[in-house]
Design an enzyme around this catalytic site. Structure first.
Site, short mmCIF file in Angstrom:
data_model
loop_
_atom_site.label_atom_id
_atom_site.label_comp_id
_atom_site.label_asym_id
_atom_site.label_seq_id
_atom_site.Cartn_x
_atom_site.Cartn_y
_atom_site.Cartn_z
CB SER A 63 27.66 5.30 -44.80
OG SER A 63 27.10 4.03 -44.56
CE LYS A 66 28.59 2.99 -41.47
NZ LYS A 66 27.79 2.55 -42.53
CE1 TYR A 186 26.16 1.83 -38.78
CE2 TYR A 186 24.04 0.78 -39.22
CZ TYR A 186 25.28 1.22 -39.66
OH TYR A 186 25.63 1.07 -40.98
CE1 TYR A 237 31.60 1.74 -46.46
CE2 TYR A 237 30.39 2.88 -48.17
CZ TYR A 237 30.65 2.65 -46.85
OH TYR A 237 29.97 3.33 -45.91
CB VAL A 255 22.94 3.69 -49.30
CG1 VAL A 255 24.09 2.71 -49.48
CG2 VAL A 255 22.32 3.58 -47.93
O1 DON Z 1 23.68 0.21 -42.38
C1 DON Z 1 23.37 0.45 -43.54
O2 DON Z 1 23.37 -0.43 -44.40
C2 DON Z 1 22.98 1.86 -43.91
N1 DON Z 1 22.37 2.50 -42.78
C3 DON Z 1 24.18 2.68 -44.29
C4 DON Z 1 24.95 2.11 -45.46
C5 DON Z 1 25.63 3.12 -46.28
O3 DON Z 1 25.24 4.28 -46.36
C6 DON Z 1 26.77 2.65 -47.08
N2 DON Z 1 27.29 3.72 -47.89
N3 DON Z 1 27.47 3.87 -49.05
#
Ligand code: DON
Length: 301
Positions: A63, A66, A186, A237, A255
């Site tokens: 993420s 983003k 994405y 978040y 993550v």
């Molecule tokens: O879409 C997802 O769930 C993962 N590619 C990215 C989520 C993420 O990194 C949330 N961050 N803490």
């Protein structure tokens, strides 16, 4: 300030935290990462970079992508703000619950629903992932930066939640491109592999009020401020309040265990350690940034 010595001290201080938490396992390729790794890099606005530990080892940016896609879309225009909000969600990053009450408009660009909208908007201007890779390669000075295809395939196979978010928004006419194409972009963006060095160098334009490493302007001063503001309020978040309390900087987590944080006017910092807390933020990473602002006094507050 001797930043190399500072980083050594932070690495020593957070050593007991390294390996704590759990690696993300909802994307199987991430579940295989060795948790006992730690790296941290500081990229200063004058171009110098300092690092410690595994700071040159690539990991899955997830993420953190983003932040860059939001900046790239805002570099075109600010039309995306008609399709996504700027308020913290107080919910997990992949939550569906607010979308129905709020007519398919995601709360902010850093939850998954919001990032899907940003990618959709960026794709309107050309290949979104190629635009992102072009930017990251140029800023980091590493032309070999690329999508990790194993992570991308693993993530694509387990993307039902993101697929649901995207189709739900499409039902509210908040998707311009076909959902499978947006989802593919994405997933590829999240699966880019970069080191702490590369992420910090690529994010330092936000400490330079929008100016890239070559001195050209990506964002106006006001747009750069806005990206930092949304990072502060929404970048971690449902832990954004706790992160502001402990670290006091705009920050964005992923993550994969990375967190990028901005000290406006000074530097970008990227820290990586794969063990996550219950809300998806790196345990040792948050601890290291907490030490960083405590030892330097460089929080924004
Ligand atoms: O879409 C997802 O769930 C993962 N590619 C990215 C989520 C993420 O990194 C949330 N961050 N803490």
């Amino acid at each position: 300030m001797d930043l190399a010595a500072l980083l050594d001290r932070i690495a020593d201080d957070v050593a007991p935290e390294i390996g704590r938490g759990a690696v993300a396992d909802y994307i199987p390729a991430l579940a295989r990462v060795e948790p006992r790794q730690f790296g941290m890099a500081i990229a200063e606005v004058d171009g110098s970079v300092h690092g410690v530990g595994d700071w040159r080892r690539p990991f899955s940016i997830q993420s953190m992508s983003k932040v860059f896609t939001l900046a790239l879309v805002l570099a075109h225009d600010d039309g995306v703000w008609t399709r996504v909000g700027r308020e913290p969600s107080g919910d997990p990053f992949n939550s569906l619950v607010q979308l129905e009450h709020e007519d398919g408009i995601p709360r902010n660009p850093f939850i998954n629903a919001g990032a899907l909208v940003v990618t959709d908007e960026l794709a309107h201007h050309g290949d979104a992932t190629e635009a992102l890779l072009r930017f990251l390669r140029k800023e980091s000075g590493h032309p070999e930066i690329d999508v990790d295809s194993e992570v991308a395939a693993s993530e694509a196979e387990h993307a039902d939640r993101n697929r649901a978010l995207a189709y739900f928004m499409a039902s509210y006419r908040n998707m311009r491109n076909p959902v499978p194409a947006v989802l593919d972009q994405y997933v590829r963006q999240c699966s880019i592999a970069m080191s702490c060095h590369d992420v910090a160098r690529s994010a330092v334009f936000l400490a330079r009020h929008g100016l890239r490493n070559d001195g050209s302007r990506l964002l106006g001063q006001s747009a750069a401020k806005r990206v930092n503001a949304v990072m502060l309020t929404c970048g971690t978040y449902d832990a954004a309040g706790e992160f502001a309390y402990r670290v006091g900087l705009p920050g964005k987590s992923g993550v994969g265990g990375g967190i990028v944080a901005i000290v406006p006017g000074r530097c970008a910092v990227c820290v990586w350690s794969p063990g996550l807390d219950a809300r998806g933020n790196s345990v040792a990473g948050v601890a290291a940034l907490d030490r960083f602002t405590t030892l330097t006094g460089w929080s924004i507050f």
